[in-house]
Design an enzyme around this catalytic site. Structure first.
Site, short mmCIF file in Angstrom:
data_model
loop_
_atom_site.label_atom_id
_atom_site.label_comp_id
_atom_site.label_asym_id
_atom_site.label_seq_id
_atom_site.Cartn_x
_atom_site.Cartn_y
_atom_site.Cartn_z
N GLU A 134 -5.99 -10.84 -1.32
CA GLU A 134 -6.83 -10.61 -0.12
C GLU A 134 -8.30 -10.60 -0.55
O GLU A 134 -9.03 -9.64 -0.32
CB GLU A 134 -6.45 -9.27 0.55
CG GLU A 134 -4.97 -9.21 0.92
CD GLU A 134 -4.58 -7.97 1.72
OE1 GLU A 134 -5.49 -7.26 2.23
OE2 GLU A 134 -3.38 -7.70 1.83
N GLU B 107 0.80 -1.23 0.00
CA GLU B 107 0.00 0.00 0.00
C GLU B 107 0.83 1.28 0.00
O GLU B 107 0.62 2.16 0.83
CB GLU B 107 -0.98 -0.04 1.19
CG GLU B 107 -1.93 -1.21 1.09
CD GLU B 107 -2.79 -1.45 2.33
OE1 GLU B 107 -2.85 -0.57 3.20
OE2 GLU B 107 -3.41 -2.53 2.42
O1 9MR Z 1 -7.13 -8.23 8.42
C1 9MR Z 1 -6.23 -7.41 9.11
C2 9MR Z 1 -6.86 -6.91 10.39
O2 9MR Z 1 -7.06 -7.99 11.29
C3 9MR Z 1 -6.00 -5.85 11.02
O3 9MR Z 1 -6.65 -5.30 12.14
C4 9MR Z 1 -5.68 -4.78 10.00
C5 9MR Z 1 -4.81 -3.73 10.64
O4 9MR Z 1 -4.31 -2.80 9.82
O5 9MR Z 1 -5.04 -5.33 8.87
C6 9MR Z 1 -5.87 -6.24 8.21
O6 9MR Z 1 -5.25 -6.73 7.05
C7 9MR Z 1 -4.96 -5.78 6.05
C8 9MR Z 1 -3.76 -6.29 5.29
O7 9MR Z 1 -2.70 -6.55 6.16
C9 9MR Z 1 -3.34 -5.30 4.21
N1 9MR Z 1 -4.43 -4.98 3.34
C10 9MR Z 1 -5.67 -4.59 3.97
C11 9MR Z 1 -6.09 -5.64 5.01
C12 9MR Z 1 -7.44 -5.30 5.60
O8 9MR Z 1 -7.34 -4.12 6.33
#
Ligand code: 9MR
Length: 380
Positions: free
Chosen positions: A269, A164
């Site tokens: 994802e 990102e």
């Molecule tokens: O699914 C993840 C969630 O449990 C966390 O709280 C969050 C914190 O930033 O990150 C989520 O995963 C993310 C992933 O690492 C990167 N792309 C977006 C995902 C959804 O937010």
């Protein structure tokens, strides 16, 4: 016939050969279980199939989930445990307990193991936020990447090296890394990862990569790295979608554009929200949160279960997506769902906390939803 000779097919054949030479299948479940159809078997010739997993799966305490993961998937991604704040909490200390268990789980089940994620502005350690000098930051990046990638060299097959880094208009996000080092941090991260494990596949991962302007930003990034001789192998399109958007042709244009530059493409994802989204939010900007709607029943219309009419829409949406993915099976190497069952999805908490969402293939009891059969039927 031609298909037999694509690189992907050869890789798959060697993967299968390797598995047979080990004398075991990719699952450790009972032989009865292994005979049942599964996503990984049905799509074996097309893509690796996987899910993001969390502590209970890795520790084995969530036994039903673990069985399901072993049966259905041949690749795993750690949803949170390898993020900077957990794995590198202090400048000189690392915490590897969970990551070691995660990698051991993948190895035990002959899975393709993904590392997520080396460099991301979110879930970063507090101390790293304070680094304001570019030489010091480069040193910390070096330590972070060398230590982690080095530890799992030859074990973690694919790394989400940078996550990102782009804004929606394709420009660079003003992250702490960008503020201190400019775009050089991306180059350094890929260089370091390539040096630490030359065999690992290195990926740039982001959401909304179907958007034309963001796509253009990714193309600029790929070309820049390539022009400098820096290794980048793939683009991870996160694929956090809704029942109505984005349009298939936009996703398709991005797949084609990235593949045309020699990139492998992964849906890293995958999930489809089934809940109201009055702001037309797209993607997965974690800082977006609409607290004032917490508890508002109009924003959480299905607390007791997903109506059949929406199940049908969900199945149709996934069918459209999977049909697209199958058309581009030569360029797409992996499909990873972001979570194992609906109850464990991050989409119950974003962009409004405490909702009941239904974005995945398995319900809260780990039963396959109608979408599962519908997608398996695409290969019949
Ligand atoms: O699914 C993840 C969630 O449990 C966390 O709280 C969050 C914190 O930033 O990150 C989520 O995963 C993310 C992933 O690492 C990167 N792309 C977006 C995902 C959804 O937010």
């Amino acid at each position: 016939m031609m298909k037999l000779f694509t690189l992907k097919s050869l890789l798959l054949l060697s993967f299968v050969a390797l598995l047979s030479s080990c004398g075991e299948t990719t699952t450790t479940a009972s032989s009865k279980e292994t005979k049942k159809p599964s996503l990984k078997k049905v799509f074996e010739a097309d893509f690796l199939m996987g899910a993001a997993i969390n502590d209970g799966h890795i520790n084995g305490t969530d036994t039903i989930a673990l069985k399901l993961i072993q049966k259905e998937y041949n690749t795993i991604t750690p949803e949170n445990i390898m993020k900077w704040m957990y794995i590198h909490p202090q400048p000189d200390s690392f915490y590897f307990e969970m990551a070691d268990k995660y990698v051991a789980l993948g190895e035990k089940n002959n899975m393709h193991i993904v590392g997520h994620t080396l460099v991301w502005h979110s879930q970063i350690a507090d101390w790293m936020q304070e680094v304001k000098d570019s030489v010091a930051m480069a040193k910390y990046l070096e330590k972070h990447i060398n230590t982690i990638v080095g530890r799992y060299k030859g074990k973690i097959n694919t790394w989400d090296v940078v996550n990102e880094a782009l804004n929606e208009d394709g420009s660079y996000r003003n992250s702490i890394f960008y503020q201190v080092m400019g775009e050089r941090y991306l180059e350094l991260a890929f260089q370091l990862a390539a040096a630490a494990d030359p065999e690992a596949s290195l990926v740039y991962n982001d959401y909304n990569l179907w958007k034309p302007k963001k796509r253009a930003g990714v193309i600029r990034l790929i070309k820049k790295l390539q022009s400098k001789g820096i290794k980048i192998d793939g683009i991870g399109m996160q694929a956090h979608y809704s029942l109505v958007g984005p349009e298939i042709k936009d996703i398709e244009n991005s797949i084609k554009a990235y593949a045309a530059l020699g990139m492998k493409v992964m849906m890293t994802e995958l999930d489809v929200t089934t809940l109201p989204n009055p702001w037309d939010l797209e993607g997965a900007e974690v800082s977006q949160n609409y607290e004032k709607f917490e508890g508002d029943p109009t924003m959480n219309p299905y607390p007791q279960g997903l109506p059949d009419s929406i199940q049908v829409k969900l199945a149709q949406r996934y069918e459209d997506l999977f049909s697209l993915y199958l058309r581009h099976r030569d360029d797409i190497t992996r499909l990873t769902f972001w979570g194992v069952n609906d109850g464990q999805s991050w989409l119950n908490g974003w962009p409004i906390k405490n909702r009941t969402n239904y974005p995945l293939f398995f319900d809260r009891n780990f039963s396959a939803k109608p979408v599962y059969e519908r997608i398996m039927a695409l290969k019949k």
